[in-house]
Design a protein around this motif. Structure first.
Motif: not given
Length: 315
Positions: A15, A98-100, A132, A152-157, A289
């Motif tokens: 993560g 989920r990721d933002w 988080l 953003a809650k993930s690097r991908e997002a 996503t």
């Protein structure tokens, strides 16, 4: 407080992969100011897999990060989140995926700590949301501006949303109360902007032929005696863009202590406005996503609503 007497060795999880070293450290060292983080990286006290790194280096799964022991002076430590700020931020979440997440940022709260600011929104949220591993700003708002702020809650997002922002696939609308009667036919301001030192260490922005290209769309929402409520949409994302473009058009924002006018200051006092009237009212972006469009609106706070109520009495 982020203070330790022993070296920490931290293994990067899935993560956390893709994070910059400086952002990774800011998350781990919740009491450390950004200037201190940069200093320990620059001196080589932070190592990744026993090698020196730069602040903008990206981390991979399984990397082992060496974090040196820190002893923070009281003036250097980031303030712990107060109960009032904790409750304010908890109640400011407009929508979360989920990721933002999107926050209705309060006016007067800087998005980052530093330059005399002990704690900013992102540092405070990292303390509030200890669940988080990753939390980063997708874009920024000026300290005195309120409204929609995307995180953003993930690097991908973060990468996906940053790409959307750069490719102008993200739409941001603002509400601004400006001095004077804005011409109905003027719906676009294009003027190059340049940042400069105002002489007291303060950075400001001015229209300059050698500056960076900047464009803003404007639309009249409501006209009052001596002022106009505008919807502003920045096509580009320059610092203080809406404020400087409005002032360049001879209609500066009310409550603007940097680019305002005497007329605007008089009206602001008359209508009880003690802050900048600039609010990020809506934000539209593609969900990172699924790609489905997300549109979020942030209501005006009671202070700005009261100002509009006073302005409408002058019609």
């Amino acid at each position: 407080m982020a203070e330790g007497r022993e070296v920490q060795w931290v293994e990067v999880t899935e993560g956390q992969a893709g994070q910059r070293v400086d952002n990774f450290l800011m998350t781990r060292l919740k009491g450390a100011p950004r200037s201190l983080v940069y200093r320990i990286v620059r001196k080589g006290e932070v190592r990744v897999n026993k090698k020196r790194v730069k602040a903008d280096s990206r981390l991979c799964v399984g990397d082992v990060v060496r974090i040196p022991p820190l002893k923070l002076a009281p003036r250097e430590a980031v303030r712990e989140v107060s109960d009032n700020l904790r409750n304010l931020l908890a109640g400011s979440v407009l929508l979360e995926g989920r990721d933002w997440m999107v926050i209705n940022k309060p006016s007067g709260l800087a998005v980052h700590g530093g330059s005399g600011v002990k704690i900013g929104l992102i540092e405070a949220l990292r303390q509030v949301r200890e669940d988080l591993d990753f939390l980063e700003l997708v874009h920024r708002l000026d300290r005195d501006t309120s409204g929609c702020l995307l995180l953003a809650k993930s690097r991908e997002a973060l990468l996906t949303l940053n790409t959307s922002l750069k490719q102008h696939q993200m739409s941001k609308q603002y509400l601004a109360l400006v001095a004077g009667r804005w011409p109905v036919r003027r719906d676009f301001v294009s003027a190059r902007l340049d940042r400069f030192d105002a002489g007291n260490g303060e950075r400001r922005v001015r229209v300059d032929a050698n500056g960076k290209v900047a464009r803003t769309r404007f639309a009249v929402r409501e006209a009052f005696a001596g002022a106009t409520l505008m919807e502003a949409e920045p096509v580009t994302g320059r610092t203080h863009q809406i404020r400087v473009h409005a002032a360049h058009a001879a209609h500066p924002l009310l409550g603007d202590d940097k680019y305002g006018s005497r007329q605007g200051q008089h009206l602001a006092r008359q209508w009880g406005l003690s802050r900048l009237f600039l609010h990020a009212s809506s934000l539209t972006f593609a969900e990172p996503t699924s790609g489905k469009p997300v549109k979020i609106r942030a209501p005006l706070d009671d202070t700005l609503e009261a100002v509009l109520h006073q302005a409408r009495r002058t019609k």
